[in-house]
Scaffold this motif. Structure first.
Motif, PDB file in Angstrom:
ATOM      1  N   ASP A  35       0.817  -1.209   0.000  1.00 27.39           N
ATOM      2  CA  ASP A  35       0.000   0.000   0.000  1.00 27.39           C
ATOM      3  C   ASP A  35       0.854   1.263   0.000  1.00 27.39           C
ATOM      4  N   HIS A  47       1.545   3.553  -3.069  1.00 26.55           N
ATOM      5  CA  HIS A  47       0.614   4.583  -3.521  1.00 26.55           C
ATOM      6  C   HIS A  47       0.963   5.947  -2.932  1.00 26.55           C
ATOM      7  N   HIS A  72      -0.896   9.786   2.180  1.00 28.85           N
ATOM      8  CA  HIS A  72      -1.955  10.003   1.191  1.00 28.85           C
ATOM      9  C   HIS A  72      -2.884  11.140   1.614  1.00 28.85           C
ATOM     10  N   GLU A 128      -3.663  14.849  -0.168  1.00 29.52           N
ATOM     11  CA  GLU A 128      -5.018  15.319  -0.442  1.00 29.52           C
ATOM     12  C   GLU A 128      -5.256  16.679   0.202  1.00 29.52           C
ATOM     13  N   VAL A 168      -8.419   4.043 -11.324  1.00 27.58           N
ATOM     14  CA  VAL A 168      -8.081   5.319 -10.676  1.00 27.58           C
ATOM     15  C   VAL A 168      -6.570   5.505 -10.721  1.00 27.58           C
ATOM     16  N   ASP A 172      -3.138   6.655  -9.545  1.00 20.86           N
ATOM     17  CA  ASP A 172      -2.675   6.975  -8.189  1.00 20.86           C
ATOM     18  C   ASP A 172      -1.149   7.011  -8.204  1.00 20.86           C
ATOM     19  N   THR A 219      -4.963   1.933  -9.967  1.00 21.90           N
ATOM     20  CA  THR A 219      -5.756   1.030  -9.124  1.00 21.90           C
ATOM     21  C   THR A 219      -7.072   0.727  -9.815  1.00 21.90           C
ATOM     22  N   TYR A 242      -3.808  -3.833  -9.457  1.00 22.90           N
ATOM     23  CA  TYR A 242      -2.929  -2.708  -9.762  1.00 22.90           C
ATOM     24  C   TYR A 242      -2.180  -2.914 -11.074  1.00 22.90           C
TER      25      TYR A 242
END
Length: 471
Positions: free
Chosen positions: A35, A38, A214, A218, A288, A290, A295, A314
């Motif tokens: 993970d 990402h 992440h 954002e 999506v 990323d 993803t 992925y």
């Protein structure tokens, strides 16, 4: 001094074969490391990067603090080196370098010779490999039997403890940065560029907290999101503070909430528990972008169990992931859920050939969808949306936007702003023609994101042409 990292897990691609994103992900020591890919920084974080055949790559990875890590990999020997002294192998920087390679990133220029530091490591690697082959033993082979299992379990426990300490340090640093930002006012947040956020996100990646990284990225995008951004910025700051505080007080949380917090900071666990066999209807499939990974999200509905499951796969940037399940397909298969209260699962054994059905799943009203999302927020305050099937709704204009209104009660939910600029909205309007229809999507605080719709002609449950994908 370079840290030569130890024994690596096997991969599917053999020497000389074309590596894929799945091959890189298979090298990650745990789910959280996968993970973390990402949350890694942009390609420009690498300098002096290059590759030489066959399968040798290297580069300098900026840390955000003015220093760089020396990272190299020999994909033929499946071996890596990095100066970051990371406790797990391969480290996030090595995985990121391999991901750049499989994605044919421009940063990795073809070069005849590696730099001196990488060449020195490669020479040492060749010597160790030759010595191991001469001795007739595998490099890094550990104890076997019960003693070996106990040693591996103890090593895993120590790694988990060290990682928890690193995340705690990252959370404390992030709390201080949030406090400094709010103390100085929001004007600084509107400064052009994302240097502050990229540096902070890089620090969270170094702290092995990809979930925090992440959310930081954002947060950095909010000031450019248009009118009303200060309110949205404060909301995101509050949620980030809540996640930091939850991690720092993890031992005082109820077990289900503690599992959610671990997942949100990046400590996801592999699928486990009893598999659910059902006839799974594919509700939606979309990709999506990323960072350097694409993803793919696939939503399933179990016709017998009534359960909803989310499959993730992925691919490298610009390439679609291998797994593809067309919308409307029904597969007889087992799905193993991930721990916690989320809907993510892993697709297991499949039985027979996929079929197709035009009939939609059972649905509810807009009030049902909003209520389900509200209940899900009790278990996961950081949840952006929840899957829902709306039955007998009509798309209609609402000011400058659109909404889905119930044909019977008139109750409505707004369609997300992101959906308004896509062709899928006009597919939805054309499919409805002013008549009620069934829509599947994700319902959240930003509104309803329509992903698939069934024609009004399916209202008799027999189905006419099956679902229409809206993404």
């Amino acid at each position: 001094m370079l840290l030569s990292q130890g024994e690596e897990p096997a991969r599917s691609a053999g020497p000389g074969a074309r590596w894929t994103v799945d091959d890189v992900l298979a090298l990650a020591p745990d789910e959280a490391s996968r993970d973390a890919l990402h949350g890694l920084g942009p390609e420009r974080a690498w300098s002096g990067a290059g590759c030489a055949g066959p399968g040798i790559v290297w580069g300098l990875r900026a840390t955000g603090g003015g220093t760089s890590h020396r990272t190299a990999a020999d994909m033929n020997e499946v071996s890596f080196t990095c100066s970051c002294m990371h406790p797990q192998s391969p480290c996030p920087h090595a995985l990121e370098l391999l991901l750049l390679h499989v994605g044919d990133a421009p940063a990795l220029r073809q070069s005849a010779e590696p730099p001196a530091w990488a060449a020195e490591w490669l020479t040492g690697l060749r010597g160790r490999t030759a010595a191991a082959e001469a001795a007739g033993s595998a490099v890094g082979k550990g104890p076997t039997g019960a003693d070996g299992a106990a040693a591996r379990a103890l090593a895993a426990q120590r790694r988990a403890s060290r990682r928890a300490e690193r995340i705690t340090g990252g959370a404390q640093e992030l709390e201080q940065r949030l406090a400094d930002l709010l103390r100085g006012g929001l004007a600084a947040a509107e400064q052009p560029g994302h240097a502050l956020w990229e540096e902070t996100a890089a620090r969270m990646v170094d702290a092995q907290a990809p979930g925090l990284a992440h959310r930081v990225r954002e947060l950095g995008e909010v000031p450019a999101s248009g009118a009303g951004w200060p309110a949205r910025f404060l909301e995101e700051c509050a949620l980030l503070h809540l996640l930091d505080s939850a991690w720092l007080g993890l031992d005082r949380l109820p077990a289900p909430l503690a599992a959610t917090v671990r997942m949100r900071v990046g400590l996801t666990a592999a699928a486990e528990g009893p598999a659910v066999r059902d006839h799974w209807l594919v509700l939606a499939q979309y990709d999506v972008p990323d960072g350097r990974i694409v993803t793919r999200r696939i939503w399933l509905h179990g016709r017998g169990s009534g359960r909803t499951a989310l499959l993730l796969s992925y691919g490298a940037a610009g390439r679609a992931p291998d797994r593809a399940l067309p919308v409307g397909t029904v597969i007889d298969a087992e799905v193993t859920p991930h721990p916690g209260g989320g809907l993510r699962g892993e697709l297991g054994r499949q039985f027979g050939e996929p079929d197709a059905t035009p009939a939609p799943p059972p649905g509810g009203t807009t009030a049902d969808a909003l209520g389900a999302y509200g209940r899900a927020l009790l278990d996961d305050p950081w949840l952006n949306a929840w899957p829902a099937v709306l039955r007998d709704v009509v798309p209609a204009r609402s000011g400058e936007g659109w909404r889905l209104a119930g044909a019977a009660d008139g109750a409505a939910v707004p369609i997300t702003a992101s959906a308004l600029s896509r062709p899928g909205l006009w597919k939805l309007v054309a499919l409805s023609g002013g008549r009620p229809l069934t829509v599947f999507g994700e319902c959240g605080h930003r509104g309803f994101e329509p992903l698939a719709a069934w024609s009004p002609d399916t209202s008799d449950r027999s189905g006419a042409g099956g679902p229409v994908a809206l993404l």
